[in-house]
Design a protein around this motif. Structure first.
Motif, PDB file in Angstrom:
ATOM      1  N   UNK A 100       0.830  -1.205   0.000  1.00  0.00           N
ATOM      2  CA  UNK A 100       0.000   0.000   0.000  1.00  0.00           C
ATOM      3  C   UNK A 100       0.863   1.252   0.000  1.00  0.00           C
ATOM      4  N   UNK A 101       0.619   2.140  -0.950  1.00  0.00           N
ATOM      5  CA  UNK A 101       1.231   3.456  -0.983  1.00  0.00           C
ATOM      6  C   UNK A 101       0.128   4.492  -0.855  1.00  0.00           C
ATOM      7  N   UNK A 102       0.444   5.629  -0.270  1.00  0.00           N
ATOM      8  CA  UNK A 102      -0.524   6.716  -0.185  1.00  0.00           C
ATOM      9  C   UNK A 102      -0.538   7.494  -1.498  1.00  0.00           C
ATOM     10  N   UNK A 103      -1.749   7.789  -1.959  1.00  0.00           N
ATOM     11  CA  UNK A 103      -1.943   8.499  -3.231  1.00  0.00           C
ATOM     12  C   UNK A 103      -2.876   9.692  -3.009  1.00  0.00           C
ATOM     13  N   UNK A 104      -2.623  10.377  -1.905  1.00  0.00           N
ATOM     14  CA  UNK A 104      -3.466  11.512  -1.565  1.00  0.00           C
ATOM     15  C   UNK A 104      -4.795  11.067  -0.984  1.00  0.00           C
ATOM     16  N   UNK A 122      -2.907  17.127   6.668  1.00  0.00           N
ATOM     17  CA  UNK A 122      -3.503  16.304   5.606  1.00  0.00           C
ATOM     18  C   UNK A 122      -2.724  15.006   5.428  1.00  0.00           C
ATOM     19  N   UNK A 123      -1.405  15.097   5.400  1.00  0.00           N
ATOM     20  CA  UNK A 123      -0.586  13.889   5.226  1.00  0.00           C
ATOM     21  C   UNK A 123      -0.765  12.930   6.391  1.00  0.00           C
ATOM     22  N   UNK A 152       6.796  18.494   0.589  1.00  0.00           N
ATOM     23  CA  UNK A 152       6.173  17.175   0.727  1.00  0.00           C
ATOM     24  C   UNK A 152       7.161  16.079   1.148  1.00  0.00           C
ATOM     25  N   UNK A 153       8.305  15.889   0.470  1.00  0.00           N
ATOM     26  CA  UNK A 153       9.200  14.804   0.895  1.00  0.00           C
ATOM     27  C   UNK A 153       9.670  14.934   2.342  1.00  0.00           C
TER      28      UNK A 153
END
Length: 276
Positions: A100-104, A122-123, A152-153
């Protein structure tokens, strides 16, 4: 690339192949990815919303059957709002041990124009939602529409992430300037949404997978490569296209030098080598 130390993949494989499976949720009444822009600003936009919604209602289940048939675990780029909107898909992925990766939160919102405090909140919400549903905190991120802010990173690293897929400019992983953060290859070329939107066909897609693999395998004489294949269930899951995904997976599974893997495993193998 020519200045890097060679990298190798487990078992002496030459090309790490990952399927970036976009599992997305689109807000009703919000413009987003469209097959026909002429109605994109209408509310309701039955034409485009229905086209996108087909992926979660029907297309994903065809894709799952194909993945199961060939024993492939995808790297799932998950909008966190899918957890509430389509829990059946999340349950199917847990059963199959997907990565699973986060995609917003949703692909109806790009990840832009956020203050640092708002982005941090939000993140964290996205991460917590995915963890609560899957039992795992995502280690990778790809923004909706491959969007980020300049922070973001760094904010992702604070939350325990270790890589992003937004930068599609390499055939290998590489370190970002944020300590502990890496870029893992993704593709906006070998990407069903963009390919079929340009009028290419299922046989074209299959040939592009074969050609990409053969070229990357040849390139890997000096160092291992990554072949990312980007998929969207509302595109590749259409009945007249699915057989070509199936053929592509059968081809890749038969290649002795292909490592069919996930983005988590790619970054782990890469990090282990550069940190030796």
């Amino acid at each position: 690339m020519v200045d890097r130390d060679p990298i190798t993949w487990p078992g002496g494989r030459k090309v790490a192949v990952h399927l970036g499976l976009n599992v997305e949720h689109f807000r009703f009444g919000r413009p987003s990815t469209s097959i026909w822009p002429g109605t994109a600003e209408l509310t309701p936009d039955a034409l485009n919303h229905g086209w996108r919604d087909y992926g979660s209602r029907v297309g994903i289940w065809r894709v799952i059957e194909s993945l199961d048939r060939h024993g492939v675990r995808p790297s799932v780029l998950l909008n966190s709002s899918v957890v509430e909107a389509h829990p059946q898909i999340v349950a199917a992925g847990i059963e199959r041990d997907w990565t699973w990766l986060a995609h917003g939160r949703t692909n109806s919102e790009l990840h832009t124009d956020l203050s640092i405090d708002e982005e941090r909140r939000v993140l964290a919400e996205i991460t917590d939602t995915i963890f609560s549903a899957t039992g795992r905190s995502p280690r990778g991120w790809m923004g909706p529409g491959l969007t980020e802010t300049h922070r973001t990173p760094e904010l992702l690293a604070e939350l325990g992430y270790s890589y992003v897929l937004d930068w599609t400019h390499d055939d290998q992983p590489f370190p970002l300037t944020i300590p502990g953060m890496f870029s893992v290859p993704y593709s906006v070329e070998l990407n069903d949404l963009l390919l079929f939107g340009k009028g290419l066909t299922g046989p074209d897609f299959l040939q592009m997978v074969i050609d990409s693999y053969e070229q990357l395998c040849a390139d890997s004489a000096t160092s291992g490569r990554v072949l990312p294949i980007a998929l969207h269930p509302f595109v590749i899951g259409q009945p007249f296209r699915l057989r070509y995904l199936d053929d592509a997976l059968a081809y890749l599974a038969a290649q002795p030098d292909a490592w069919l893997t996930t983005t988590d495993e790619i970054v782990d193998a890469y990090r282990a080598q550069i940190e030796r």
